[in-house]
Structure formats: C-alpha cells, structure tokens
Write a protein that holds these residues in place. Structure first.
Motif, PDB file in Angstrom:
ATOM      1  N   VAL A 192       0.846  -1.189   0.000  1.00 16.68           N
ATOM      2  CA  VAL A 192       0.000   0.000   0.000  1.00 16.68           C
ATOM      3  C   VAL A 192       0.885   1.245   0.000  1.00 16.68           C
ATOM      4  CG1 VAL A 192      -1.825   1.267   1.201  1.00 16.68           C
ATOM      5  CG2 VAL A 192      -1.825  -1.235   1.226  1.00 16.68           C
ATOM      6  N   LEU A 193       0.582   2.162  -0.912  1.00 13.84           N
ATOM      7  CA  LEU A 193       1.310   3.436  -1.000  1.00 13.84           C
ATOM      8  C   LEU A 193       0.350   4.555  -0.615  1.00 13.84           C
ATOM      9  CD1 LEU A 193       3.700   5.256  -2.001  1.00 13.84           C
ATOM     10  CD2 LEU A 193       2.719   5.078  -4.299  1.00 13.84           C
ATOM     11  N   THR A 194       0.649   5.284   0.464  1.00 12.30           N
ATOM     12  CA  THR A 194      -0.288   6.312   0.922  1.00 12.30           C
ATOM     13  C   THR A 194       0.263   7.718   0.735  1.00 12.30           C
ATOM     14  OG1 THR A 194       0.462   6.405   3.231  1.00 12.30           O
ATOM     15  CG2 THR A 194      -1.185   4.732   2.685  1.00 12.30           C
ATOM     16  N   GLY A 195      -0.678   8.685   0.705  1.00 15.56           N
ATOM     17  CA  GLY A 195      -0.310  10.088   0.583  1.00 15.56           C
ATOM     18  C   GLY A 195      -1.213  10.961   1.441  1.00 15.56           C
ATOM     19  N   ALA A 196      -1.109  12.251   1.233  1.00 17.94           N
ATOM     20  CA  ALA A 196      -1.736  13.255   2.099  1.00 17.94           C
ATOM     21  C   ALA A 196      -3.250  13.077   2.225  1.00 17.94           C
ATOM     22  CB  ALA A 196      -1.405  14.650   1.584  1.00 17.94           C
ATOM     23  N   GLY A 197      -3.904  12.513   1.195  1.00 18.59           N
ATOM     24  CA  GLY A 197      -5.349  12.341   1.245  1.00 18.59           C
ATOM     25  C   GLY A 197      -5.808  11.430   2.377  1.00 18.59           C
ATOM     26  N   LEU A 198      -4.913  10.557   2.837  1.00 19.01           N
ATOM     27  CA  LEU A 198      -5.279   9.666   3.948  1.00 19.01           C
ATOM     28  C   LEU A 198      -5.395  10.450   5.254  1.00 19.01           C
ATOM     29  CD1 LEU A 198      -5.851   6.815   5.020  1.00 19.01           C
ATOM     30  CD2 LEU A 198      -3.386   6.518   5.308  1.00 19.01           C
ATOM     31  N   SER A 199      -4.686  11.562   5.365  1.00 18.15           N
ATOM     32  CA  SER A 199      -4.665  12.301   6.635  1.00 18.15           C
ATOM     33  C   SER A 199      -5.598  13.507   6.658  1.00 18.15           C
ATOM     34  CB  SER A 199      -3.231  12.731   6.965  1.00 18.15           C
ATOM     35  OG  SER A 199      -2.427  11.599   7.248  1.00 18.15           O
ATOM     36  N   THR A 200      -6.310  13.783   5.558  1.00 19.15           N
ATOM     37  CA  THR A 200      -7.216  14.941   5.585  1.00 19.15           C
ATOM     38  C   THR A 200      -8.301  14.747   6.651  1.00 19.15           C
ATOM     39  OG1 THR A 200      -8.503  14.011   3.747  1.00 19.15           O
ATOM     40  CG2 THR A 200      -6.832  15.634   3.185  1.00 19.15           C
ATOM     41  N   ALA A 201      -8.746  13.511   6.854  1.00 19.21           N
ATOM     42  CA  ALA A 201      -9.771  13.255   7.876  1.00 19.21           C
ATOM     43  C   ALA A 201      -9.201  13.378   9.293  1.00 19.21           C
ATOM     44  CB  ALA A 201     -10.400  11.870   7.668  1.00 19.21           C
ATOM     45  N   SER A 202      -7.874  13.519   9.403  1.00 20.85           N
ATOM     46  CA  SER A 202      -7.257  13.811  10.702  1.00 20.85           C
ATOM     47  C   SER A 202      -7.022  15.314  10.865  1.00 20.85           C
ATOM     48  CB  SER A 202      -5.915  13.074  10.834  1.00 20.85           C
ATOM     49  OG  SER A 202      -6.118  11.681  10.865  1.00 20.85           O
ATOM     50  N   GLY A 203      -7.523  16.096   9.912  1.00 18.44           N
ATOM     51  CA  GLY A 203      -7.414  17.551  10.015  1.00 18.44           C
ATOM     52  C   GLY A 203      -6.166  18.144   9.401  1.00 18.44           C
ATOM     53  N   ILE A 204      -5.408  17.330   8.658  1.00 20.10           N
ATOM     54  CA  ILE A 204      -4.194  17.842   8.010  1.00 20.10           C
ATOM     55  C   ILE A 204      -4.490  18.016   6.520  1.00 20.10           C
ATOM     56  CG2 ILE A 204      -1.755  17.421   7.550  1.00 20.10           C
ATOM     57  CD1 ILE A 204      -1.759  15.521   9.975  1.00 20.10           C
ATOM     58  N   ASP A 237      -4.399   6.108 -15.751  1.00 21.03           N
ATOM     59  CA  ASP A 237      -4.502   5.173 -16.880  1.00 21.03           C
ATOM     60  C   ASP A 237      -3.708   3.889 -16.662  1.00 21.03           C
ATOM     61  OD1 ASP A 237      -2.125   6.414 -17.149  1.00 21.03           O
ATOM     62  OD2 ASP A 237      -2.448   7.166 -19.186  1.00 21.03           O
ATOM     63  N   LEU A 238      -3.074   3.753 -15.473  1.00 19.21           N
ATOM     64  CA  LEU A 238      -2.401   2.491 -15.146  1.00 19.21           C
ATOM     65  C   LEU A 238      -3.237   1.643 -14.185  1.00 19.21           C
ATOM     66  CD1 LEU A 238       1.241   3.801 -14.380  1.00 19.21           C
ATOM     67  CD2 LEU A 238       0.412   2.816 -16.537  1.00 19.21           C
ATOM     68  N   LEU A 239      -4.400   2.191 -13.757  1.00 20.05           N
ATOM     69  CA  LEU A 239      -5.150   1.529 -12.687  1.00 20.05           C
ATOM     70  C   LEU A 239      -6.093   0.459 -13.208  1.00 20.05           C
ATOM     71  CD1 LEU A 239      -6.137   4.663 -10.535  1.00 20.05           C
ATOM     72  CD2 LEU A 239      -4.169   3.133 -10.223  1.00 20.05           C
ATOM     73  N   GLU A 240      -6.079  -0.677 -12.514  1.00 23.98           N
ATOM     74  CA  GLU A 240      -7.040  -1.734 -12.816  1.00 23.98           C
ATOM     75  C   GLU A 240      -8.383  -1.414 -12.159  1.00 23.98           C
ATOM     76  OE1 GLU A 240      -5.720  -5.881 -12.364  1.00 23.98           O
ATOM     77  OE2 GLU A 240      -7.401  -6.156 -10.970  1.00 23.98           O
ATOM     78  N   LEU A 241      -8.324  -0.705 -11.031  1.00 24.35           N
ATOM     79  CA  LEU A 241      -9.521  -0.435 -10.236  1.00 24.35           C
ATOM     80  C   LEU A 241      -9.329   0.878  -9.510  1.00 24.35           C
ATOM     81  CD1 LEU A 241     -12.144  -1.439  -8.822  1.00 24.35           C
ATOM     82  CD2 LEU A 241     -10.678  -2.690  -7.228  1.00 24.35           C
ATOM     83  N   LYS A 242     -10.349   1.754  -9.586  1.00 27.33           N
ATOM     84  CA  LYS A 242     -10.254   3.009  -8.833  1.00 27.33           C
ATOM     85  C   LYS A 242     -11.555   3.287  -8.093  1.00 27.33           C
ATOM     86  CE  LYS A 242      -9.207   7.912  -9.048  1.00 27.33           C
ATOM     87  NZ  LYS A 242      -8.713   9.024  -9.864  1.00 27.33           N
ATOM     88  N   LEU A 243     -11.437   3.602  -6.799  1.00 25.44           N
ATOM     89  CA  LEU A 243     -12.594   4.033  -6.014  1.00 25.44           C
ATOM     90  C   LEU A 243     -12.412   5.504  -5.684  1.00 25.44           C
ATOM     91  CD1 LEU A 243     -12.950   0.913  -5.667  1.00 25.44           C
ATOM     92  CD2 LEU A 243     -13.699   1.410  -3.350  1.00 25.44           C
ATOM     93  N   ALA A 244     -13.272   6.350  -6.240  1.00 22.95           N
ATOM     94  CA  ALA A 244     -13.205   7.778  -5.941  1.00 22.95           C
ATOM     95  C   ALA A 244     -14.038   8.043  -4.699  1.00 22.95           C
ATOM     96  CB  ALA A 244     -13.703   8.586  -7.134  1.00 22.95           C
ATOM     97  N   ALA A 245     -13.463   7.722  -3.540  1.00 21.98           N
ATOM     98  CA  ALA A 245     -14.200   7.831  -2.279  1.00 21.98           C
ATOM     99  C   ALA A 245     -13.224   8.134  -1.159  1.00 21.98           C
ATOM    100  CB  ALA A 245     -14.934   6.523  -1.994  1.00 21.98           C
ATOM    101  N   GLY A 246     -13.749   8.549  -0.015  1.00 19.83           N
ATOM    102  CA  GLY A 246     -12.912   8.871   1.135  1.00 19.83           C
ATOM    103  C   GLY A 246     -12.265   7.624   1.720  1.00 19.83           C
ATOM    104  N   ALA A 247     -10.953   7.684   1.919  1.00 22.11           N
ATOM    105  CA  ALA A 247     -10.219   6.540   2.465  1.00 22.11           C
ATOM    106  C   ALA A 247     -10.717   6.186   3.865  1.00 22.11           C
ATOM    107  CB  ALA A 247      -8.726   6.852   2.505  1.00 22.11           C
ATOM    108  N   GLU A 248     -11.113   7.213   4.633  1.00 18.42           N
ATOM    109  CA  GLU A 248     -11.561   6.968   6.008  1.00 18.42           C
ATOM    110  C   GLU A 248     -12.897   6.234   6.032  1.00 18.42           C
ATOM    111  OE1 GLU A 248     -11.231   9.737   4.440  1.00 18.42           O
ATOM    112  OE2 GLU A 248     -12.999  11.001   4.706  1.00 18.42           O
TER     113      GLU A 248
END
Ligand code: OAD
Ligand code: ZN
Length: 274
Positions: free
Chosen positions: A18-30, A250-261
C-alpha cells in the motif's frame, strides 16, 4: 460494489503493498497539497538546497512551522490509518510505503512501514547530526519568540501556516544546543533526494509485492509515482482509493473515488468476514 471489488483485488494477491499520501490524513485535520484536479494549493514548497543555503529561508520555514505545529501535534490517526494497521495484522496487506511525514501510520500501529519523506516529529542538526524531538524544538522556538508570529490557520503537513505581515522581521531561529549548527526537520524537501537506505527499503518492498494499492495520493510527485511505474512495468496490477485525479489513472485496474476513512474500514470488515 466498489468495496467488494477492492476486497476481491486484495484476495487475489498474496503480497499487497500500500502506497499512501496526504489524502489519507485529511480526515485527521491535516490538509493535502493538491486539489481534485491535481493543481497545487498554498505557498510554493520549500526547496531543500535553499533551506541549507539561506538563513532567510530557514527563518520563514521555522516561523511558519512554529505557528502550524500545535495543530499538527494534536492530529490523531483516523479510521483509515487504523484500518490499514488492521489489514496488515490480519495479513490482508503485506506492507506500507507512505509519502506522509505526519507519523500517523506508526501511531495507528502499522509495522512494516517506510516513511519515504521522513517524519516531522524529528529534527536533525545538519552539522553534528544530533537528533531532537520536534516538541523540544517547539519549546526553544517559543522561548526565543514570545510574541506569536501568526494565526495558526492553514497548517500543511510540513508545518506551514499563515504569517502576519512583518512577523519575520525579528524572528529568532534556534541553533543546535550542542554545536550551534543548523537545525532542519527530518523530512525530505523538494530538490533533496530520498536517503539511499530508505529508497532501497522501498524498492525491496515493491519487488516483493505482487500488487499495489494507492491511497490518498495524486502521485503528482515522481518520488511516489515511480513505484506505480515500476509495478506497471513488471505487470503488477494497481488499484487506488483516491477522491481526485491521479497521475497513474490510466495504469489503474480499479479506482474508487471515495474517502479513504470510509472505504478502508469497510474493506477491513469485508476481509475479516472472508
Ligand atoms: P496530494 O495532495 O498531491 O494528493 C492527495 C490526493 O488525495 C488528492 O488527489 C486528493 O483528491 C485525495 N484525497 C483527499 N482527501 C481524500 C480522502 N479523504 N480520501 C481519499 N482521497 C483523498 O498529496 P501527495 O500525493 O501525498 O512531498 O503528495 C505527494 C508529495 O507532494 C508529498 O509527500 C509532499 C508534497 O509536496 C514532499 O514534501 C517532498
Ligand atoms: Zn549540532
């Protein structure tokens, strides 16, 4: 639905990285760095070589960081971080690489983790290489600068914040208590490479993996995007949970455009039920 397809994706592959970025922490207020279309917001990022060379750049960094720190320090892992730690201990994912410097994966209990861009909770002396907790440097900053320098609004993951006009005029930057050398947060700035041992660790993780799941990253920065390129080049499938555009769409097999939290806790529940 999407969560079921993601669960099937995890189920099909034994070693999911799993590769994570800033979008994972927006629900923590960052706040994150880019909007849904990938356009960068906020001030221009600090360049590492400028930080080393120019006292004025360091002054601006520390003045903003001093104001932004309290908000960053109180941030807690959200349901997405906790779900990833659970998925790891359940064996549904193998390991994590994060581009985030907020330390929230560690606090949530993730074990096999590479913090690619370092950790904002550590400060290093560029001259004698001593390490200090960021909280200690905060007490030094506050002692040297009793008048508040700004509003504390708009913190970013690098401790960025809005400053009042003139706040920098007599701002004092603390030096290393051992050698009076230059202090730098232990994070990777633009223009500085990721340390070689950390890159090697991340490359080993990607080599061992047979699939990649991206969470909350636009992948606009090559440092993260390269892992997708490498996975794609060796035929490893890539899935993503990301609200906005990513450079790897365009490299993704599957994409969910939804909140990670929202998605990750559901995913962890579905995987447990299997
Ligand atoms: P970005 O801000 O570029 O991307 C964050 C992505 O997360 C965006 O595409 C958002 O649409 C998405 N997003 C936001 N909230 C979300 C949520 N709740 N659930 C799911 N997705 C959400 O951040 P990074 O890709 O991490 O580098 O940025 C990479 C690097 O650029 C950072 O590590 C930093 C920065 O400059 C350095 O400091 C070297
Ligand atoms: Zn020193």
């Amino acid at each position: 639905d999407g969560v079921q397809r993601l669960a099937a994706f995890l189920g099909r592959h034994r070693q999911v990285l799993v590769l994570t970025g800033a979008g994972l922490s927006t629900a923590s207020g960052i706040p994150d760095y880019r909007d849904r279309d990938g356009a960068r917001r906020g001030a221009a990022p600090i360049q590492g070589p400028d930080f080393r060379r120019h006292a004025a750049v360091r002054k601006r960094y520390w003045a903003r960081s001093m104001v932004g720190w309290p908000l960053l320090e109180q941030a807690r892992p959200n349901a997405g971080h906790h779900a990833l730690a659970e998925l790891e201990s359940d064996g549904a994912i193998a390991s994590l690489i994060t581009q985030n410097v907020d330390g929230l994966h560690q606090r949530a209990g993730s074990v096999s983790l590479t913090e690619l861009h370092g950790n904002i909770h550590a400060v290093v002396c560029l001259d004698c290489h001593a390490q200090f907790p960021r909280a200690f440097v905060q007490t030094q900053l506050e002692r040297a600068n009793p008048a508040p320098a700004g509003t504390g609004a708009l913190p970013a993951p690098d401790g960025d914040a809005q400053l009042e006009p003139g706040a920098l005029d007599d701002f004092n930057v603390p030096d290393c208590i051992y050698c009076a050398g230059t202090l730098k947060p232990d994070v990777v700035f633009f223009g500085d490479g990721v340390p070689a041992d950390r890159t090697a660790r991340a490359l080993a993780q990607i080599e061992r993996a047979d699939a990649l799941l991206v969470v909350g990253s636009s992948l606009a920065v090559f440092s993260g995007f390269r892992f997708c390129r490498m996975a794609a080049a060796s035929g490893k499938p890539i899935a993503a949970v990301n609200l906005g555009w990513t450079r790897a769409d365009d490299l993704l097999e599957l994409k969910l455009a939804a909140g990670a939290e929202d998605v990750l806790p559901m995913l962890a529940r579905v995987m447990r039920a299997h």
